[in-house]
Design an enzyme around this catalytic site. Structure first.
Site, PDB file in Angstrom:
ATOM      1  CE1 TYR A 141      39.032  33.687  38.402  1.00  0.00           C
ATOM      2  CE2 TYR A 141      39.066  35.917  39.275  1.00  0.00           C
ATOM      3  CZ  TYR A 141      38.538  34.637  39.276  1.00  0.00           C
ATOM      4  OH  TYR A 141      37.516  34.311  40.146  1.00  0.00           O
ATOM      5  CB  CYS A 142      42.225  31.065  34.949  1.00  0.00           C
ATOM      6  SG  CYS A 142      42.685  29.356  34.553  1.00  0.00           S
ATOM      7  N   PRO A 143      42.289  32.749  31.603  1.00  0.00           N
ATOM      8  CG  PRO A 143      43.435  34.140  30.116  1.00  0.00           C
ATOM      9  CD  PRO A 143      43.361  33.765  31.563  1.00  0.00           C
ATOM     10  CE  LYS A 154      37.045  32.220  32.945  1.00  0.00           C
ATOM     11  NZ  LYS A 154      38.502  32.201  32.741  1.00  0.00           N
TER      12      LYS A 154
END
Length: 273
Positions: A141-143, A154
């Site tokens: 999420y939120c790359p 991550k």
């Protein structure tokens, strides 16, 4: 990049377990507007209860109102931020850290801001420094280009915002807790919000197995107090003066104005559209 903050004075602010996720959003914005001395920086470290900090693009998923159910059913408070990126989950196992300063040199670039924070995190966690990569994990999420990961998993994401000569570089760090649950909640948000509708924006297809906590990645238990101590040691090694930050009357007045605007903006996106 750490030489950019060497010998600086750091005003350190800690705000822990804030009830309203809009408070640190408004606080960082206030710091950004308040910083003026080129030799001084602000370090803001904070934690939140169960919160979802989402970006403006997240509010444009086709079934946004329905998608919010993914948060509400998990007792998570959503808030819309004014800094770049997409949605993230924050809780007591996530440390949020911001460095706010005037540009440390002429032509200070966005990438240099990301690299500064990357080097700062590597210095805080030297046992993992050689393993940490700053590359996009596209199915997190939120790359972003400067996702911090170990072995392809991550554990942190960086965002940045500038106003004139001032810059805030912010990072969330998944220190401990259930990172798969966090990722699954964000995946459910997009699944409900998009369904099978055609969209023009590239939202992530989240794979929870591509995200993890630092505890598990480094095989070491951490408390937030451990991390605070590590931060202070890094600043000490950079010959930085460290003082407890104080809120002036001007800062409080600025904050109250910003918080009101953030609250109105949040209500517009979450309730009044």
């Amino acid at each position: 990049m750490l030489d950019l903050i060497r010998n600086k004075k750091f005003n350190i602010y800690k705000t822990l377990n804030i009830v309203n996720p809009l408070i640190p959003i408004a606080t960082d914005e206030m710091f950004l507007r308040s910083v003026s001395d080129n030799n001084e920086c602000i370090l803001h470290m904070y934690t939140l209860p169960n919160s979802a900090i989402i970006g403006a693009p997240d509010t444009r998923v086709p079934f946004f109102d329905e998608a919010l159910f993914a948060f509400y059913r998990n007792n998570i408070i959503p808030a819309v931020r004014n800094i770049g990126g997409l949605g993230i989950i924050s809780d007591k196992g996530i440390l949020n850290l911001s460095i706010i300063m005037n540009k440390p040199k002429e032509n200070f670039s966005i990438n240099e801001g990301y690299e500064l924070m990357t080097d700062f995190i590597k210095a805080i966690f030297p046992e993992g420094a050689n393993k940490i990569d700053a590359i996009e994990i596209s199915n997190s999420y939120c790359p972003g280009d400067y996702d911090l990961s170990i072995n392809g998993k991550k554990f942190a994401g960086i965002a940045q915002r500038k106003i004139k000569d001032a810059v805030v570089v912010s990072i969330y760090i998944s220190v401990f807790g259930d990172q798969q649950k966090r990722a699954n909640i964000m995946r459910e948000f997009y699944d409900i919000g998009i369904k099978d509708q055609p969209i023009n924006y590239k939202y992530p297809k989240i794979d929870p197995n591509r995200m993890e906590t630092l505890e598990k990645l480094l095989h070491k238990n951490f408390t937030l107090e451990d991390v605070y101590d590590r931060v202070e040691k890094v600043l000490y090694s950079l010959d930085c003066e460290q003082v407890e930050g104080e809120y002036t009357e001007e800062m409080i007045e600025e904050y109250n104005s910003i918080f009101k605007q953030a609250k109105e903006r949040n209500e517009y996106f979450l309730e009044g559209r």
